[in-house]
Design a protein around this motif. Structure first.
Motif, mmCIF file in Angstrom:
data_model
loop_
_atom_site.group_PDB
_atom_site.id
_atom_site.type_symbol
_atom_site.label_atom_id
_atom_site.label_comp_id
_atom_site.label_asym_id
_atom_site.label_seq_id
_atom_site.Cartn_x
_atom_site.Cartn_y
_atom_site.Cartn_z
ATOM 1 N N UNK A 169 0.920 -1.764 0.124
ATOM 2 C CA UNK A 169 -0.016 -0.176 -0.247
ATOM 3 C C UNK A 169 1.175 0.998 0.137
ATOM 4 N N UNK A 170 2.550 1.044 0.284
ATOM 5 C CA UNK A 170 3.115 2.019 -0.017
ATOM 6 C C UNK A 170 3.219 3.150 -1.560
ATOM 7 N N UNK A 207 10.451 9.061 -5.718
ATOM 8 C CA UNK A 207 11.232 10.089 -5.169
ATOM 9 C C UNK A 207 12.641 9.805 -5.316
ATOM 10 N N UNK A 208 12.620 8.642 -4.074
ATOM 11 C CA UNK A 208 14.021 8.572 -3.530
ATOM 12 C C UNK A 208 15.137 7.723 -4.698
ATOM 13 N N UNK A 209 14.603 7.690 -5.365
ATOM 14 C CA UNK A 209 15.175 7.182 -6.635
ATOM 15 C C UNK A 209 16.046 8.090 -7.464
ATOM 16 N N UNK A 210 15.210 9.596 -6.923
ATOM 17 C CA UNK A 210 15.600 10.606 -7.833
ATOM 18 C C UNK A 210 17.110 11.225 -7.002
ATOM 19 N N UNK A 211 16.233 11.115 -5.712
ATOM 20 C CA UNK A 211 17.107 11.229 -5.060
ATOM 21 C C UNK A 211 18.598 11.302 -4.141
ATOM 22 N N UNK A 212 18.750 9.979 -5.301
ATOM 23 C CA UNK A 212 20.321 8.901 -4.943
ATOM 24 C C UNK A 212 19.889 7.986 -3.437
ATOM 25 N N UNK A 213 18.708 8.118 -3.091
ATOM 26 C CA UNK A 213 18.861 6.918 -2.039
ATOM 27 C C UNK A 213 18.663 5.329 -2.431
ATOM 28 N N UNK A 214 19.257 4.262 -2.179
ATOM 29 C CA UNK A 214 19.747 2.841 -2.316
ATOM 30 C C UNK A 214 18.696 2.409 -1.520
ATOM 31 N N UNK A 215 18.682 0.427 -1.960
ATOM 32 C CA UNK A 215 18.077 -0.205 -1.501
ATOM 33 C C UNK A 215 18.010 -0.226 -0.296
ATOM 34 N N UNK A 227 14.755 2.182 5.187
ATOM 35 C CA UNK A 227 14.662 2.643 5.488
ATOM 36 C C UNK A 227 13.513 4.002 6.038
ATOM 37 N N UNK A 228 13.553 5.007 4.969
ATOM 38 C CA UNK A 228 12.769 6.301 4.807
ATOM 39 C C UNK A 228 12.294 5.559 4.291
ATOM 40 N N UNK A 229 11.248 4.244 3.617
ATOM 41 C CA UNK A 229 10.196 4.645 2.847
ATOM 42 C C UNK A 229 9.081 4.046 3.363
ATOM 43 N N UNK A 230 10.219 2.920 2.867
ATOM 44 C CA UNK A 230 8.913 1.240 3.559
ATOM 45 C C UNK A 230 8.993 1.830 5.139
ATOM 46 N N UNK A 231 9.268 1.279 5.654
ATOM 47 C CA UNK A 231 9.433 1.383 7.126
ATOM 48 C C UNK A 231 8.257 2.464 8.183
ATOM 49 N N UNK A 232 7.723 4.015 7.710
ATOM 50 C CA UNK A 232 7.733 4.640 7.665
ATOM 51 C C UNK A 232 6.013 4.603 7.297
#
Length: 313
Positions: free
Chosen positions: A199-200, A207-215, A220-225
């Motif tokens: 549901x996320x 957006x996280x990928x564009x900001x350069x976030x890894x898996x 940590x910053x997208x799935x868990x919240x």
């Protein structure tokens, strides 16, 4: 200002029309309500035997009142410290180890790119959930016996020199209970978190990928919240159930040799109530347990609401 009569009548007609349009859903809901009343609320009348001296040869109404005598007897019982220690000890480690593991498992399972591998791992992981503890208890008793596969493996690796009868040693009992409970319920518990992860919003990952976030950063910053609410609700329920020790599991795996480590509240109620026929006493113990569980639920719900605005009610 008084409400107009025609407005009230209009609301009633609207409500009646909605009920008629949803008649099949209402029937299904009524069946659920009837089930709860018959099997949950009506049996609550039997709780009064906790305040009586009930014997099975007489009716509940004929049993004499003894007030809080059964509760005092439990609090004065010499077995109480050991029973509470075993119950809270196993529940604490199940909560400490068993609660976060399904979350981690769901997070890593969600990261698998191969759909076939993901389905295979998920199927294998939640298959033990569909086996009863009677079956799993027999399997574990065979594995953990003197001539079982666990001893063969450990002796083959030269970790131990002589076979150990694990179920006969109280010092191993908690580890066996916690490990087998995780093994049985890990995959099934992860299904709830996988559903929450689904549901996320994908836009957040983009957006996280564009900001350069890894898996791992996305986890940590997208799935868990994104699944914080689900985690909070399940944690509240887990806190309220700390006095539950999985009666079926312990009853199957316990014996007279590990009794000092396996005597928990549920087993204590079973022994005193059904085996020793002390129905009023066991009802009092069960009522105390339910009251404490309710208090823990309210406290956990209140704390969760203040910390992260997620709660059951």
């Amino acid at each position: 200002m008084q409400p107009q009569p025609h407005i009230s009548a209009g609301k009633q007609r609207t409500l009646l029309r909605r009920l008629l349009n949803q008649k099949y859903l209402q029937v299904m809901a009524l069946l659920g309500v009837a089930w709860i009343i018959i099997f949950s609320y009506i049996p609550m009348y039997g709780v009064i035997i906790a305040f009586k001296q009930y014997v099975i040869t007489h009716s509940i109404s004929d049993a004499p009142w003894v007030g809080l005598e059964n509760f005092r007897a439990f609090l004065d019982d010499d077995e109480l410290p050991k029973v509470i220690w075993n119950t809270l000890g196993m529940s604490f480690f199940k909560l400490l180890i068993g609660f976060p593991l399904p979350i981690l498992f769901a997070l890593f399972l969600n990261e698998l790119r191969s759909l076939g591998l993901k389905k295979a791992v998920q199927t294998i992981s939640y298959l033990p959930h569909f086996l009863s503890w009677v079956i799993l208890g027999g399997i574990l008793a065979t594995w953990l016996a003197d001539v079982g596969i666990i001893n063969h493996i450990l002796m083959g690796l030269h970790i131990i020199k002589e076979p150990i009868s694990y179920l006969a040693e109280p010092s191993y009992f908690w580890s066996i209970i916690i490990t087998s409970d995780i093994w049985k319920e890990l995959g099934w518990s992860a299904i709830i978190y996988l559903a929450a992860i689904a549901g996320v919003s994908p836009d957040l990952y983009e957006a996280a990928t564009i900001d350069g976030a890894g898996r791992f950063q996305k986890m940590w910053y997208v799935t868990l919240p994104g699944i914080k609410g689900t985690v909070s609700i399940l944690f509240i329920l887990a806190i309220s159930g700390v006095l539950n020790s999985n009666f079926d599991q312990i009853l199957v795996l316990r014996n007279s040799l590990n009794e000092s480590a396996s005597n928990v509240i549920d087993i204590y109620v079973y022994q005193t109530g059904l085996v020793n026929s002390r129905y009023s006493y066991s009802a009092a113990v069960g009522l105390i347990k339910s009251i404490i569980a309710l208090i823990l639920l309210l406290i956990a719900n209140s704390v969760s609401k203040k910390l992260n605005d997620s709660s059951l009610f």
